[in-house]
Scaffold this motif. Structure first.
Motif, PDB file in Angstrom:
ATOM      1  N   LEU A  45      45.227  33.907  46.137  1.00 34.36           N
ATOM      2  CA  LEU A  45      45.180  35.307  46.564  1.00 34.36           C
ATOM      3  C   LEU A  45      44.902  36.232  45.381  1.00 34.36           C
ATOM      4  N   ALA A  46      45.483  35.918  44.219  1.00 35.66           N
ATOM      5  CA  ALA A  46      45.224  36.725  43.023  1.00 35.66           C
ATOM      6  C   ALA A  46      43.749  36.699  42.656  1.00 35.66           C
ATOM      7  N   ALA A  47      43.107  35.539  42.791  1.00 34.75           N
ATOM      8  CA  ALA A  47      41.677  35.442  42.498  1.00 34.75           C
ATOM      9  C   ALA A  47      40.873  36.340  43.429  1.00 34.75           C
ATOM     10  N   GLN A 264      37.655  38.354  33.268  1.00 38.79           N
ATOM     11  CA  GLN A 264      38.297  37.788  34.443  1.00 38.79           C
ATOM     12  C   GLN A 264      39.755  37.438  34.180  1.00 38.79           C
ATOM     13  N   LEU A 265      40.077  37.105  32.938  1.00 33.99           N
ATOM     14  CA  LEU A 265      41.474  36.854  32.590  1.00 33.99           C
ATOM     15  C   LEU A 265      42.306  38.115  32.790  1.00 33.99           C
ATOM     16  N   LEU A 266      41.798  39.258  32.329  1.00 36.12           N
ATOM     17  CA  LEU A 266      42.540  40.508  32.471  1.00 36.12           C
ATOM     18  C   LEU A 266      42.582  40.969  33.927  1.00 36.12           C
ATOM     19  N   ARG A 267      41.481  40.808  34.647  1.00 36.28           N
ATOM     20  CA  ARG A 267      41.480  41.196  36.067  1.00 36.28           C
ATOM     21  C   ARG A 267      42.490  40.377  36.862  1.00 36.28           C
ATOM     22  N   THR A 268      42.538  39.083  36.600  1.00 36.68           N
ATOM     23  CA  THR A 268      43.477  38.235  37.319  1.00 36.68           C
ATOM     24  C   THR A 268      44.910  38.567  36.929  1.00 36.68           C
ATOM     25  N   ALA A 269      45.131  38.907  35.667  1.00 37.23           N
ATOM     26  CA  ALA A 269      46.467  39.308  35.228  1.00 37.23           C
ATOM     27  C   ALA A 269      46.910  40.583  35.942  1.00 37.23           C
ATOM     28  N   ARG A 270      45.983  41.505  36.147  1.00 37.84           N
ATOM     29  CA  ARG A 270      46.310  42.717  36.916  1.00 37.84           C
ATOM     30  C   ARG A 270      46.729  42.352  38.344  1.00 37.84           C
ATOM     31  N   ALA A 271      45.998  41.417  38.943  1.00 40.18           N
ATOM     32  CA  ALA A 271      46.321  41.006  40.312  1.00 40.18           C
ATOM     33  C   ALA A 271      47.694  40.343  40.373  1.00 40.18           C
ATOM     34  N   VAL A 272      47.991  39.471  39.424  1.00 41.97           N
ATOM     35  CA  VAL A 272      49.287  38.793  39.398  1.00 41.97           C
ATOM     36  C   VAL A 272      50.410  39.807  39.207  1.00 41.97           C
ATOM     37  N   ALA A 273      50.204  40.773  38.317  1.00 44.14           N
ATOM     38  CA  ALA A 273      51.215  41.811  38.099  1.00 44.14           C
ATOM     39  C   ALA A 273      51.470  42.594  39.387  1.00 44.14           C
TER      40      ALA A 273
END
Length: 344
Positions: A45-47, A264-273
């Protein structure tokens, strides 16, 4: 790089309580058919919320396709499935221009990629030429056929499954395509309790077919807009760059991660947060995502391969030895819930 979507296309961000309610409903819906894999479901879902694509790699029979189908059915949007086989043609994926005798002109017949969610089953069983048909649509969210460019819908996500390349009848994914997948996850075998629950719940009909949507494309666009507003401090951004840069300098790797990987690492980290109820990114988010976001993009040296060092282990070592930012990112709100710019 990925085509940027305007705020109007994505819609207004959702309030925190509504964001949490929608995302938890999607996770719970998928977990009705995926037993004991909560971390994998949340990462999938984060992706999606990071506007990325998902690669599910594991041995046959562990639920790769079921996870992809369950996530797709949980959202009321257009879904197309492509069964990748050695005889699949690129035009089967992107579409083809067909001559219409009545109008005496060529008409474009859209391929399976024209959907909000595209499920590519066993993607590495098709030839590299057919695999490459996904390159443009995954990165630029458009398809070019016979010199004409056709935009894809928003949201757009490719969820692909593949067997390990050691399995018979598989082709390795090209480096350029692996780099376009935001996250790679492995399902793994379920524990005993989950497998027993699976026997009780899946003894009859396919439960995926019974899933009803709990969200829609418009709401997903608002979820994405919410994730875009999650704050990442300068220290966190620098840490993301350091993680990726270290892969390029590692003696165990002959190809490190690309600048696309940093984005993409930072975008996914935003989603996880956001999924954890925060409006700011922690260094811990980047650490937990380093392996699923970076490991499939890098190539080890011959010496590392002879030593049986996997890319997952190499990235894990980099995370373990790289110093984290000296001052952890804090919430920009004080204990009374008041916004304090000095806490950024």
């Amino acid at each position: 790089m990925t085509t940027q979507r305007t705020q109007d296309e994505l819609g207004r961000p959702l309030p925190p309580l509504e964001f949490r309610a929608v995302t938890e409903a999607i996770v719970a819906n998928v977990e009705r058919v995926i037993e004991g894999k909560s971390a994998a479901v949340r990462l999938a879902l984060a992706a999606m919320l990071a506007e990325g694509h998902l690669l599910i790699e594991d041995v046959p029979g562990v639920g790769k396709t079921k996870l992809a189908k369950a996530l797709a059915r949980s959202i009321d949007c257009t879904v197309r499935r492509i069964q990748f086989t050695p005889d699949l043609l690129p035009s089967d994926v992107t579409g083809v221009s067909v001559y219409n005798q009545e109008s005496r002109d060529f008409e474009f017949k859209p391929g399976a990629v024209f959907a909000n969610i595209v499920v590519g089953d066993e993607i590495n069983r098709a030839s590299p030429k057919t695999q490459s048909a996904l390159l443009e649509c995954m990165e630029e969210r458009q398809v070019t056929v016979d010199g004409v460019t056709y935009p894809l819908q928003t949201p757009f996500m490719v969820i692909a499954t593949q067997n390990p390349i050691e399995m018979e009848g598989t082709y390795p994914l090209p480096e350029a395509q692996r780099d376009r997948f935001t996250v790679r996850i492995a399902m793994g075998y379920p524990d005993v309790k989950s497998e027993l629950a699976m026997l009780d719940g899946h003894g009859g009909d396919d439960r995926v077919l019974d899933l009803l949507p709990v969200s829609d494309a418009a709401t997903v666009r608002r979820l994405i807009a919410t994730v875009r507003g999650v704050h990442a401090s300068d220290a966190v951004r620098q840490y993301a760059v350091s993680l990726v840069t270290t892969t390029r300098e590692s003696p165990d790797l002959r190809l490190g991660a690309s600048p696309r990987a940093t984005l993409q690492l930072l975008r996914t980290a935003r989603a996880v947060a956001a999924l954890e109820g925060r409006d700011y990114v922690l260094p811990d988010d980047l650490q937990s995502l380093a392996v699923p976001v970076l490991a499939h993009r890098i190539i080890p040296t011959a010496e590392a391969q002879l030593s049986r060092r996997t890319t997952d282990a190499i990235v894990a070592d980099i995370v373990r030895h790289l110093p984290i930012p000296s001052e952890r990112q804090r919430s920009p709100y004080d204990t009374r819930g008041q916004y304090d710019p000095g806490r950024r």
